[in-house]
Write a protein that holds these residues in place. Structure first.
Motif, PDB file in Angstrom:
ATOM      1  N   ILE A 172       0.836  -1.202   0.000  1.00 44.54           N
ATOM      2  CA  ILE A 172       0.000   0.000   0.000  1.00 44.54           C
ATOM      3  C   ILE A 172       0.870   1.251   0.000  1.00 44.54           C
ATOM      4  O   ILE A 172       0.595   2.219  -0.728  1.00 44.54           O
ATOM      5  N   LEU A 173       1.933   1.229   0.813  1.00 42.83           N
ATOM      6  CA  LEU A 173       2.827   2.387   0.862  1.00 42.83           C
ATOM      7  C   LEU A 173       3.475   2.632  -0.496  1.00 42.83           C
ATOM      8  O   LEU A 173       3.618   3.783  -0.927  1.00 42.83           O
ATOM      9  N   VAL A 180       3.940   5.745  -5.603  1.00 46.01           N
ATOM     10  CA  VAL A 180       3.692   5.903  -7.046  1.00 46.01           C
ATOM     11  C   VAL A 180       2.723   7.055  -7.297  1.00 46.01           C
ATOM     12  O   VAL A 180       2.914   7.871  -8.214  1.00 46.01           O
ATOM     13  N   LEU A 181       1.677   7.134  -6.474  1.00 43.29           N
ATOM     14  CA  LEU A 181       0.696   8.211  -6.624  1.00 43.29           C
ATOM     15  C   LEU A 181       1.333   9.575  -6.395  1.00 43.29           C
ATOM     16  O   LEU A 181       1.089  10.524  -7.152  1.00 43.29           O
ATOM     17  N   ILE A 236      -8.311  -7.049   2.871  1.00 43.76           N
ATOM     18  CA  ILE A 236      -7.944  -5.950   1.971  1.00 43.76           C
ATOM     19  C   ILE A 236      -8.654  -4.667   2.377  1.00 43.76           C
ATOM     20  O   ILE A 236      -8.046  -3.577   2.387  1.00 43.76           O
ATOM     21  N   PHE A 237      -9.939  -4.771   2.746  1.00 45.19           N
ATOM     22  CA  PHE A 237     -10.687  -3.595   3.180  1.00 45.19           C
ATOM     23  C   PHE A 237     -10.010  -2.936   4.377  1.00 45.19           C
ATOM     24  O   PHE A 237      -9.827  -1.710   4.399  1.00 45.19           O
ATOM     25  N   HIS A 238      -9.648  -3.741   5.382  1.00 43.86           N
ATOM     26  CA  HIS A 238      -9.024  -3.168   6.574  1.00 43.86           C
ATOM     27  C   HIS A 238      -7.639  -2.588   6.256  1.00 43.86           C
ATOM     28  O   HIS A 238      -7.250  -1.562   6.824  1.00 43.86           O
ATOM     29  N   THR A 239      -6.914  -3.232   5.353  1.00 42.35           N
ATOM     30  CA  THR A 239      -5.599  -2.715   4.967  1.00 42.35           C
ATOM     31  C   THR A 239      -5.736  -1.334   4.329  1.00 42.35           C
ATOM     32  O   THR A 239      -5.002  -0.397   4.670  1.00 42.35           O
ATOM     33  N   ALA A 290       3.788  13.565  -0.552  1.00 40.22           N
ATOM     34  CA  ALA A 290       5.246  13.469  -0.514  1.00 40.22           C
ATOM     35  C   ALA A 290       5.753  13.589   0.923  1.00 40.22           C
ATOM     36  O   ALA A 290       6.624  12.825   1.359  1.00 40.22           O
ATOM     37  N   ALA A 291       5.202  14.535   1.685  1.00 43.06           N
ATOM     38  CA  ALA A 291       5.590  14.712   3.088  1.00 43.06           C
ATOM     39  C   ALA A 291       5.181  13.498   3.920  1.00 43.06           C
ATOM     40  O   ALA A 291       5.925  13.059   4.806  1.00 43.06           O
ATOM     41  N   PHE A 292       3.997  12.957   3.627  1.00 47.62           N
ATOM     42  CA  PHE A 292       3.513  11.776   4.352  1.00 47.62           C
ATOM     43  C   PHE A 292       4.455  10.594   4.140  1.00 47.62           C
ATOM     44  O   PHE A 292       4.783   9.865   5.089  1.00 47.62           O
ATOM     45  N   ILE A 293       4.888  10.377   2.909  1.00 44.01           N
ATOM     46  CA  ILE A 293       5.773   9.251   2.591  1.00 44.01           C
ATOM     47  C   ILE A 293       7.107   9.391   3.308  1.00 44.01           C
ATOM     48  O   ILE A 293       7.606   8.442   3.922  1.00 44.01           O
ATOM     49  N   VAL A 294       7.683  10.587   3.253  1.00 40.96           N
ATOM     50  CA  VAL A 294       8.964  10.818   3.926  1.00 40.96           C
ATOM     51  C   VAL A 294       8.809  10.593   5.434  1.00 40.96           C
ATOM     52  O   VAL A 294       9.667   9.971   6.069  1.00 40.96           O
ATOM     53  N   GLY A 295       7.697  11.047   6.005  1.00 35.22           N
ATOM     54  CA  GLY A 295       7.448  10.833   7.422  1.00 35.22           C
ATOM     55  C   GLY A 295       7.302   9.361   7.764  1.00 35.22           C
ATOM     56  O   GLY A 295       7.773   8.904   8.812  1.00 35.22           O
ATOM     57  N   SER A 296       6.659   8.592   6.865  1.00 37.40           N
ATOM     58  CA  SER A 296       6.457   7.158   7.095  1.00 37.40           C
ATOM     59  C   SER A 296       7.782   6.409   7.175  1.00 37.40           C
ATOM     60  O   SER A 296       7.924   5.461   7.968  1.00 37.40           O
TER      61      SER A 296
END
Length: 321
Positions: free
Chosen positions: A134-135, A140-141, A217-220, A251-257
């Motif tokens: 998912i990440l 990619v998005l 999948i729904f919960h994921t 982009a900020a969310f991904i870097v934080g993750s």
């Protein structure tokens, strides 16, 4: 003695790194910049922060509920309350010893629900694989939103993405060769390792034998939707970030993750990494750093409150076990 020293270093090096980054960030900022950051934090709309807090709690509850779909194919049932408390205690443990939470989570389920550690840990690895997929989709998005900006930056920094990909393939090949060597070896320590790996694989294969794949999948998707919404909602708490585009926030969310695992609970690293990305995309420095600190603090409070209560209540509610 050497093992004990290694364990101590694994605990304290990330902690000291986080503290150093906080000290460095505050030390290099001028008094006016520090005042502006603090002013932005104080003036943030608390209602959005409260909403973000509850979105975070929902994501953790969904993660605990999803866990049962991986345990059922192996014939194990468990109470939602125990799964939720094990999840929260695991997140809390990561603040003390980075990346120790998954082990403690499997130990908790083994202690109170009699699920063998290896199998429980295997299901947790399966979860991580699903979460990673998912990440990667979110990555990619985000890249699709910011392709031109990112390519320009990579060119300016003389970074070739192809070289990075080739290095990844080489490391993957080395790992496959090493695993094949261990599998064929008759050396006793490797035999013990293979026994542990067998239990892990059984736990991981549970994702293929689930009766309720679509519910899993729904919960994921729900978990990661809550993560993203938790992050996006924080942007509404500050006037300077209220109208920031989705691509920038992703982009900020991904870097934080990725940054959150660098130190104890992302201490020091997370706010700086998130703030740095927002600054890169043109957000005012004081607002960007305030956003990073508010987001990290909200997530941390979710873990401290529910993790602390779980740490106390887990043995009490299972006192007969």
């Amino acid at each position: 003695m050497r093992k004990k020293t290694t364990r101590i270093l694994k605990i304290f090096i990330p902690l000291f790194l986080g503290i150093f980054l906080i000290w460095y960030s505050l030390g290099t900022a001028t008094p006016q910049e520090r005042a502006e950051i603090w002013s932005s934090i104080k003036q943030a709309d608390k209602s959005w922060i409260i909403i973000s807090f509850f979105l975070g709690a929902l994501s953790h509850l969904s993660r605990a509920y999803r866990w049962k779909y991986l345990l059922e194919p192996m014939g194990y049932t468990s109470r939602l309350s125990n799964r939720f408390m094990a999840v929260m205690v695991a997140y809390l443990a990561n603040f003390g010893i980075p990346r120790s939470g998954e082990v403690l989570r499997a130990v908790s389920l083994s202690s109170y629900e009699k699920v063998p550690f290896e199998k429980g840990f295997g299901t947790i690895i399966s979860e991580r694989v699903a979460d990673l997929l998912i990440l990667m989709l979110i990555v990619v998005l985000a890249i699709s939103f910011k392709t031109e900006t990112l390519l320009t930056y990579l060119q300016e920094q003389h970074i070739n993405p192809l070289n990075t990909f080739l290095i990844f393939l080489m490391l993957l090949a080395i790992m496959v060769i090493a695993l094949n060597f261990v599998r064929r070896s008759s050396w006793p320590p490797f035999q013990k390792l293979k026994k542990i790996a067998k239990g892990l694989l059984e736990g991981m294969r549970s994702i293929l034998r689930m009766k309720h794949k679509w519910k899993f999948i729904f919960h994921t998707v729900f978990i990661w939707t809550m993560y993203v919404l938790m992050f996006f909602v924080i942007s509404q708490s500050l006037p300077e970030t209220a109208n920031v585009g989705s691509g920038t926030l992703l982009a900020a969310f991904i870097v934080g993750s990725f940054a959150v695992s660098a130190t104890n609970g992302g201490l020091g690293v997370y706010p700086l990494a998130v703030g740095g990305i927002l600054i890169f995309f043109g957000i005012e420095e004081h607002a960007a750093e305030a956003f990073g600190w508010i987001s990290w603090t909200t997530q941390t409070f979710v873990v401290l409150i529910f993790g602390g209560l779980s740490f106390i209540l887990l043995p009490i509610l299972n006192n007969r076990k």
